[in-house]
Design an enzyme around this catalytic site. Structure first.
Site, mmCIF file in Angstrom:
data_model
loop_
_atom_site.group_PDB
_atom_site.id
_atom_site.type_symbol
_atom_site.label_atom_id
_atom_site.label_comp_id
_atom_site.label_asym_id
_atom_site.label_seq_id
_atom_site.Cartn_x
_atom_site.Cartn_y
_atom_site.Cartn_z
ATOM 1 N N ARG A 12 0.812 -1.216 0.000
ATOM 2 C CA ARG A 12 0.000 0.000 0.000
ATOM 3 C C ARG A 12 0.843 1.262 0.000
ATOM 4 O O ARG A 12 0.389 2.309 -0.466
ATOM 5 C CB ARG A 12 -0.931 0.024 1.219
ATOM 6 N N HIS B 262 -0.946 2.140 -6.608
ATOM 7 C CA HIS B 262 -1.853 1.468 -5.676
ATOM 8 C C HIS B 262 -3.240 2.092 -5.695
ATOM 9 O O HIS B 262 -4.251 1.382 -5.634
ATOM 10 C CB HIS B 262 -1.279 1.507 -4.261
ATOM 11 N N LYS C 243 -13.995 -10.581 -1.378
ATOM 12 C CA LYS C 243 -12.837 -9.711 -1.185
ATOM 13 C C LYS C 243 -11.534 -10.447 -1.474
ATOM 14 O O LYS C 243 -10.599 -9.863 -2.034
ATOM 15 C CB LYS C 243 -12.837 -9.155 0.234
ATOM 16 N N SER D 74 -1.436 -7.190 -11.610
ATOM 17 C CA SER D 74 -0.155 -6.528 -11.365
ATOM 18 C C SER D 74 1.018 -7.420 -11.763
ATOM 19 O O SER D 74 1.987 -6.954 -12.379
ATOM 20 C CB SER D 74 -0.060 -6.137 -9.889
ATOM 21 N N HIS E 56 3.734 -6.574 -14.768
ATOM 22 C CA HIS E 56 5.169 -6.507 -14.463
ATOM 23 C C HIS E 56 5.956 -7.496 -15.326
ATOM 24 O O HIS E 56 7.025 -7.157 -15.857
ATOM 25 C CB HIS E 56 5.409 -6.804 -12.982
#
Length: 550
Positions: free
Chosen positions: A418, A425, A445, A456, A460
């Site tokens: 975070r 973020h 969640k 992500s 990357h």
């Protein structure tokens, strides 16, 4: 209250008159220690003992005093930010800080996370390192890195002079990495002009006729389909084709791929933030359509944020000296990384003897790569997240400089993710995580977090594969499996300092693994090329089977 103060003052004065000897002793506390014996000499040992005692008492009180001052200062800053946000954002800020009200015990609640329906709140604030570098102790660490750079330069010059008999001032590695730069320039201009024109034109055309359209759903699907074609076809495949077709070197590839990802995220944010406004306007049957101006969109394309707003907090002036210093620090970091590769990385891989790929070679390589890997990590963070973003923020008078937080104090990987890169973020939080929960259900969640990690990790790995010209999913494995596992295991409930030590240890080791594996594969493909490589040759690790001398 005034009468009581006067009475207490009179009482103290009367007491001082009644006891003049006692008052004299209080005004001269050191008199007792400075009393001279009958021979007229001062007792030095007694004076030193008294001084040591006073110093010990002061040191004992110092942490309590600093803790108390820090607590009150955090409360003051938090209240000040709340009042400022309430003035700038009206009811939105009140909703936000009502959520933060439940965190009264947390004096460092600085993220100011708004509810998902409100989005991110931008507040004028400085970057954390700008504040910390005003402290002498932190600035000394910065000076130590500068001294280390000077030693790298001197070491390179001395070694070149001993080996060559002259000073060799060549930057062959740097010039190779940034080669074919004109191709980078015209590719960037094409990406910028297309991102500036196509998303804005599509949104404007859709928004102006949406409320009057007899088939608004078909109109929305058609324009959304065109936008997806632009995102995937133009911004997706176009820059990748240029990078591969023109065989650009690694750093030049990185610039294009980085800008490609940035433009995709910016265009998505612009459409994602403005479409709900048009839908609400049509639902309320408003006569005006909320379409941002061209200047607002243009400012957003250069602003150091990935979250679109019509306006941002702005500073009154531009400090051009500050801008020049930040760009100078960026170039300094480039040379720093060059000397790290020249003095630490290249000798490491060139001196590996001819032997097959084995666990022994791998372990030695990983541990020898930790130091350069960590230095590159620090320099990348400082050069981009602090210097580069602050330079553009200063030129654009962009007020919110919270591009990162105190990630180095993290005791959990969830907090590290975070705080390491707040800019990215925030985009992932609002447009990937929250939109996933909105589209499916708030009960999923864990699935939403897994989806964010997958996106992500894939992005990357895509960037590394294109920039290095080979697919070697080391980062994907570390990020998707170990990183995600640590995110759940080493969570926010871990607060003890030992967890910060473990976080740093794993971070150091991970950077050593990345530098070792990717460097070995790079050198293997340079020294063991294939005449007619197939697609499998690009995804099959060459360093596992190639016997060569680096």
């Amino acid at each position: 209250m005034v009468g009581e103060e006067k009475m207490s003052l009179r009482n103290r004065l009367s007491k001082s008159r009644e006891n003049p000897e006692e008052d004299e002793d209080q005004r001269n506390p050191a008199k007792e220690s400075l009393e001279t014996p009958s021979n007229g000499r001062i007792d030095i040992k007694q004076l030193i003992a008294k001084k040591i005692k006073l110093t010990a008492e002061a040191e004992e009180l110092k942490p309590f005093f600093m803790k108390e001052v820090g607590s009150h200062f955090d409360d003051f800053v938090t209240n000040l930010i709340e009042k400022s946000a309430s003035l700038d954002n009206g009811g939105c800020a009140l909703t936000t800080f009502s959520v933060l009200e439940g965190e009264k015990n947390n004096h460092r609640a600085k993220d100011l996370r708004a509810p998902p329906e409100q989005g991110k709140i931008f507040i004028a604030r400085r970057s954390l390192l700008d504040e910390l570098l005003e402290v002498d102790h932190i600035r000394t660490i910065y000076h130590m890195f500068i001294a280390l750079l000077i030693l790298f330069i001197l070491s390179t010059l001395v070694v070149d002079y001993i080996d060559e008999g002259r000073l060799v001032l060549e930057f062959s590695l740097l010039s190779y990495a940034f080669g074919k730069f004109p191709t980078v320039v015209w590719t960037w201009w094409i990406m910028f002009l297309s991102t500036f024109s196509v998303p804005y034109f599509l949104f404007q055309h859709w928004a102006t006729g949406y409320s009057k359209s007899s088939h608004p759903l078909i109109r929305s699907l058609f324009h959304g389909f065109l936008f997806m074609i632009f995102q995937i076809g133009v911004l997706g495949f176009g820059p990748t084709y240029v990078v591969l077709a023109y065989t650009l070197p690694p750093a030049s590839r990185f610039i294009i791929i980085f800008e490609q990802i940035r433009f995709v995220m910016k265009a998505h944010s612009f459409v994602r933030e403005n479409v709900p406004r048009v839908l609400n306007s049509a639902k309320e049957k408003s006569s005006t359509v909320p379409i941002p101006t061209v200047n607002q969109y243009l400012y957003f394309l250069f602003a150091p944020t990935l979250i679109y707003r019509d306006s941002y907090p702005r500073n009154p002036t531009v400090r051009w000296g500050y801008v020049a210093m930040k760009f100078a620090q960026v170039f300094g970091c480039f040379f720093y990384v060059y000397y790290i590769f020249e003095r630490l990385c290249a000798p490491l891989f060139r001196n590996i003897k001819q032997e097959p790929f084995s666990a022994r070679v791998l372990v030695l390589c990983v541990f020898n790569s930790i130091l350069p890997g960590v230095l590159i990590l620090f320099l990348t963070f400082f050069a981009f997240l602090h210097c580069w973003l602050n330079a553009f923020a200063e030129m654009l008078r962009f007020g919110d400089r919270m591009f990162y937080k105190d990630w180095w104090n993290s005791t959990s990987y969830s907090n590290y993710y975070r705080t390491w890169n707040v800019v990215v973020h925030d985009w992932l939080y609002y447009y990937a995580y929250k939109d996933f929960l909105w589209f499916f259900s708030k009960r999923f969640k864990s699935a939403a977090m897994l989806a964010v990690f997958a996106v992500s990790a894939v992005v990357h790995e895509y960037a590394l594969a294109v920039c290095l010209s080979f697919f070697y999913p080391v980062l994907f494995v570390l990020f998707m499996f170990f990183g995600m596992a640590f995110n759940f295991i080493v969570n926010d409930s871990r607060k003890k300092p030992i967890w910060n030590v473990l976080m740093w240890t794993s971070l150091f080791l991970g950077n050593g693994v990345l530098l070792c594996f990717y460097s070995q594969e790079w050198y293997a493909r340079q020294h063991c090329p294939l005449k007619n490589p197939t697609f499998l040759d690009y995804v099959r690790p060459r360093s596992w089977t190639c016997r060569y001398v680096f």
